[in-house]
Design a protein around this motif. Structure first.
Motif, PDB file in Angstrom:
ATOM      1  N   ASP A 158       0.857  -1.090   0.130  1.00  0.00           N
ATOM      2  CA  ASP A 158      -0.142   0.136   0.009  1.00  0.00           C
ATOM      3  C   ASP A 158       0.906   1.231  -0.059  1.00  0.00           C
ATOM      4  N   THR A 159       0.913   1.800  -1.256  1.00  0.00           N
ATOM      5  CA  THR A 159       1.976   2.914  -1.294  1.00  0.00           C
ATOM      6  C   THR A 159       1.653   4.155  -0.671  1.00  0.00           C
ATOM      7  N   GLY A 160       0.294   4.530  -0.261  1.00  0.00           N
ATOM      8  CA  GLY A 160      -0.017   5.628   0.437  1.00  0.00           C
ATOM      9  C   GLY A 160       0.391   5.590   2.006  1.00  0.00           C
ATOM     10  N   LEU A 189       3.480   5.237   2.659  1.00  0.00           N
ATOM     11  CA  LEU A 189       4.916   6.293   2.576  1.00  0.00           C
ATOM     12  C   LEU A 189       4.498   7.452   2.659  1.00  0.00           C
ATOM     13  N   TYR A 190       3.242   7.911   1.952  1.00  0.00           N
ATOM     14  CA  TYR A 190       3.061   9.397   1.993  1.00  0.00           C
ATOM     15  C   TYR A 190       2.474   9.624   3.512  1.00  0.00           C
ATOM     16  N   ARG A 191       1.796   8.719   3.939  1.00  0.00           N
ATOM     17  CA  ARG A 191       1.183   9.024   5.301  1.00  0.00           C
ATOM     18  C   ARG A 191       2.284   9.018   6.372  1.00  0.00           C
ATOM     19  N   LEU A 192       3.286   8.268   6.195  1.00  0.00           N
ATOM     20  CA  LEU A 192       4.379   8.299   7.268  1.00  0.00           C
ATOM     21  C   LEU A 192       5.261   9.653   7.026  1.00  0.00           C
ATOM     22  N   ALA A 223      -0.565  13.813   4.449  1.00  0.00           N
ATOM     23  CA  ALA A 223      -0.311  12.806   3.454  1.00  0.00           C
ATOM     24  C   ALA A 223      -0.558  13.379   2.085  1.00  0.00           C
ATOM     25  N   SER A 224      -1.642  14.083   1.745  1.00  0.00           N
ATOM     26  CA  SER A 224      -2.028  14.449   0.581  1.00  0.00           C
ATOM     27  C   SER A 224      -1.151  15.921   0.165  1.00  0.00           C
ATOM     28  N   GLN A 225      -0.804  16.602   1.220  1.00  0.00           N
ATOM     29  CA  GLN A 225      -0.097  17.803   0.828  1.00  0.00           C
ATOM     30  C   GLN A 225       1.372  17.274   0.584  1.00  0.00           C
ATOM     31  N   VAL A 226       1.969  16.448   1.404  1.00  0.00           N
ATOM     32  CA  VAL A 226       3.540  16.017   0.923  1.00  0.00           C
ATOM     33  C   VAL A 226       3.321  15.493  -0.198  1.00  0.00           C
ATOM     34  N   ALA A 227       2.339  14.602  -0.784  1.00  0.00           N
ATOM     35  CA  ALA A 227       2.149  13.846  -2.063  1.00  0.00           C
ATOM     36  C   ALA A 227       2.147  14.915  -3.278  1.00  0.00           C
ATOM     37  N   ALA A 228       2.052  16.105  -3.087  1.00  0.00           N
ATOM     38  CA  ALA A 228       1.942  16.936  -4.049  1.00  0.00           C
ATOM     39  C   ALA A 228       3.359  17.365  -4.781  1.00  0.00           C
ATOM     40  N   VAL A 257       9.689  15.005  -2.892  1.00  0.00           N
ATOM     41  CA  VAL A 257       9.343  13.694  -2.190  1.00  0.00           C
ATOM     42  C   VAL A 257       8.797  12.415  -2.819  1.00  0.00           C
ATOM     43  N   ARG A 258       8.097  12.796  -3.963  1.00  0.00           N
ATOM     44  CA  ARG A 258       7.487  11.532  -4.989  1.00  0.00           C
ATOM     45  C   ARG A 258       8.849  10.863  -5.431  1.00  0.00           C
ATOM     46  N   GLU A 259       9.549  11.605  -5.892  1.00  0.00           N
ATOM     47  CA  GLU A 259      10.984  11.081  -6.563  1.00  0.00           C
ATOM     48  C   GLU A 259      11.705  10.336  -5.628  1.00  0.00           C
ATOM     49  N   GLY A 294      -2.274   2.406  -4.998  1.00  0.00           N
ATOM     50  CA  GLY A 294      -2.080   4.054  -4.863  1.00  0.00           C
ATOM     51  C   GLY A 294      -2.743   4.730  -5.934  1.00  0.00           C
ATOM     52  N   ARG A 295      -2.131   5.662  -6.150  1.00  0.00           N
ATOM     53  CA  ARG A 295      -2.659   6.802  -7.180  1.00  0.00           C
ATOM     54  C   ARG A 295      -2.086   6.763  -8.513  1.00  0.00           C
ATOM     55  N   ASP A 296      -0.569   6.622  -8.320  1.00  0.00           N
ATOM     56  CA  ASP A 296       0.136   6.823  -9.693  1.00  0.00           C
ATOM     57  C   ASP A 296       0.825   5.430  -9.885  1.00  0.00           C
ATOM     58  N   ILE A 297       0.544   4.265  -9.562  1.00  0.00           N
ATOM     59  CA  ILE A 297       1.097   3.173 -10.030  1.00  0.00           C
ATOM     60  C   ILE A 297       1.084   2.913 -11.413  1.00  0.00           C
ATOM     61  N   ARG A 318      -7.497  17.882  -4.594  1.00  0.00           N
ATOM     62  CA  ARG A 318      -5.903  17.955  -4.382  1.00  0.00           C
ATOM     63  C   ARG A 318      -5.083  16.956  -5.162  1.00  0.00           C
ATOM     64  N   ASP A 319      -5.688  15.491  -4.998  1.00  0.00           N
ATOM     65  CA  ASP A 319      -4.861  14.491  -5.785  1.00  0.00           C
ATOM     66  C   ASP A 319      -5.068  14.794  -7.211  1.00  0.00           C
ATOM     67  N   ALA A 320      -6.359  15.035  -7.718  1.00  0.00           N
ATOM     68  CA  ALA A 320      -6.482  15.043  -9.156  1.00  0.00           C
ATOM     69  C   ALA A 320      -5.860  16.274  -9.984  1.00  0.00           C
ATOM     70  N   GLU A 321      -5.801  17.291  -9.172  1.00  0.00           N
ATOM     71  CA  GLU A 321      -5.327  18.585  -9.830  1.00  0.00           C
ATOM     72  C   GLU A 321      -3.793  18.934  -9.583  1.00  0.00           C
ATOM     73  N   ARG A 322      -3.154  18.118  -8.824  1.00  0.00           N
ATOM     74  CA  ARG A 322      -1.871  18.405  -8.469  1.00  0.00           C
ATOM     75  C   ARG A 322      -0.963  18.436  -9.864  1.00  0.00           C
ATOM     76  N   GLN A 323       0.102  19.005  -9.766  1.00  0.00           N
ATOM     77  CA  GLN A 323       0.950  18.904 -10.969  1.00  0.00           C
ATOM     78  C   GLN A 323       1.809  17.785 -11.377  1.00  0.00           C
TER      79      GLN A 323
HETATM   80  O1   DC Z   1      -4.414   5.961  -0.203  1.00  0.00           O
HETATM   81  P1   DC Z   1      -4.068   6.708   0.904  1.00  0.00           P
HETATM   82  O2   DC Z   1      -5.339   7.549   1.408  1.00  0.00           O
HETATM   83  O3   DC Z   1      -3.534   5.828   2.258  1.00  0.00           O
HETATM   84  O4   DC Z   1      -2.973   8.022   0.572  1.00  0.00           O
HETATM   85  C1   DC Z   1      -2.529   8.934   1.346  1.00  0.00           C
HETATM   86  C2   DC Z   1      -2.311  10.153   0.482  1.00  0.00           C
HETATM   87  O5   DC Z   1      -1.197   9.843  -0.602  1.00  0.00           O
HETATM   88  C3   DC Z   1      -3.343  10.570  -0.608  1.00  0.00           C
HETATM   89  O6   DC Z   1      -3.758  11.828  -0.501  1.00  0.00           O
HETATM   90  C4   DC Z   1      -2.890  10.182  -1.855  1.00  0.00           C
HETATM   91  C5   DC Z   1      -1.387  10.059  -1.902  1.00  0.00           C
HETATM   92  N1   DC Z   1      -0.898   9.100  -2.585  1.00  0.00           N
HETATM   93  C6   DC Z   1      -0.443   9.421  -3.882  1.00  0.00           C
HETATM   94  O7   DC Z   1      -0.201  10.644  -4.325  1.00  0.00           O
HETATM   95  N2   DC Z   1       0.534   8.607  -4.441  1.00  0.00           N
HETATM   96  C7   DC Z   1       0.321   7.050  -4.262  1.00  0.00           C
HETATM   97  N3   DC Z   1       0.869   6.002  -4.967  1.00  0.00           N
HETATM   98  C8   DC Z   1      -0.499   6.710  -3.001  1.00  0.00           C
HETATM   99  C9   DC Z   1      -1.090   7.854  -2.399  1.00  0.00           C
END
Ligand code: DC
Length: 237
Positions: free
Chosen positions: A45-47, A49-52, A108-113, A117-119, A137-140, A190-195
């Motif tokens: 569950d990659t979320g 990592l962003y949550r941590l 998590a949603s803020q740092v995921a933008a 951090v993503r890299e 996740g979101r970008d797998i 936020r997740d859909a509109e981030r760059q």
């Molecule tokens: O799936 P989740 O609710 O645990 O994810 C937490 C946040 O991390 C959510 O705002 C989206 C972001 N996320 C992401 O940007 N990319 C991923 N691969 C997984 C989660």
């Protein structure tokens, strides 16, 4: 999974990777775990990592508005993270259950933008996917595993997703359904509109709308796709 033997009914091809993306509350975590059980594959569950990252930033008063500070924090975290199928271990402790609350979700949603951090988190995800797994996740499907031979994009109506999330939370918090719905809409936006790596369905992903489907119906559809693509075969008993 066969109930009597505990042995999987399916054999996945060697090193099979399956990407499952979708918005919060779409059921992708539950589906990923069930599919992993069916196929005896690890699930990640990659979320988490962003949550941590968001959680430790809050604990250490790192500003969620300052990308370079959060990126420096990730460098620090990476030396102490163990990310396994059982969840995320930080400094030797399994902290997974502490990461599943709305405050950490918002951070998590803020740092995921943040691109840096993503890299920084990408290498760890590649390393663990190498031997085959189901990753959610979101970008797998779009960024982390663009060559995965099976990609699913799970959705459900925003009201249904809020209802599921609220049902999960209501024993531990006094949040209202309307409050959860408002938070979910904000997070979706936020997740859909981030760059960088926004939430979006990969061109070659199969979309499944789970609003009116039971989990086992979703799993059956996925198994059907995997079997037709010859990525899994029934075990011969
Ligand atoms: O799936 P989740 O609710 O645990 O994810 C937490 C946040 O991390 C959510 O705002 C989206 C972001 N996320 C992401 O940007 N990319 C991923 N691969 C997984 C989660």
């Amino acid at each position: 999974m066969s109930e009597e033997s505990g042995v999987s009914d399916w054999n996945p091809v060697e090193g099979l990777t399956i990407a499952i993306d979708g918005p919060s509350g779409s059921g992708k975590g539950t589906v990923a775990k069930m599919l992993a059980d069916e196929l005896a594959l690890p699930v990640l569950d990659t979320g988490l990592l962003y949550r941590l990252t968001g959680s430790v930033a809050l604990q250490r008063d790192v500003s969620l508005d300052c990308e370079s500070d959060v990126a420096a924090l990730v460098d620090d975290l990476l030396t102490d993270i163990d990310w396994t199928v059982d969840g995320v271990f930080f400094a030797g402790e399994n902290v997974t259950s502490q990461l599943r609350n709305e405050q950490v979700g918002a951070a998590a949603s803020q740092v995921a933008a943040m691109l840096s951090v993503r890299e920084k988190l990408l290498g760890l995800q590649h390393l663990l996917a190498e031997k085959g797994c189901i990753m959610d996740g979101r970008d797998i499907g779009t960024v982390v595993l663009p060559n995965a031979p099976a990609k699913f994009f799970l959705t459900a109506s925003v009201r249904e997703r809020a209802r599921r999330r609220w049902a999960q939370l209501k024993d531990d918090s006094d949040s209202s359904l309307e409050g959860v719905l408002a938070e979910l809409k904000m997070r979706d936006q936020r997740d859909a509109e981030r760059q960088h790596a926004p939430l979006k369905q990969a061109n070659d992903a199969i979309g499944i709308d789970s609003t009116t489907l039971r989990v086992d119906e979703v799993i059956d559809r996925m198994l059907g796709v995997l079997e037709r693509r010859k990525l899994i075969a029934r075990s011969v008993s």
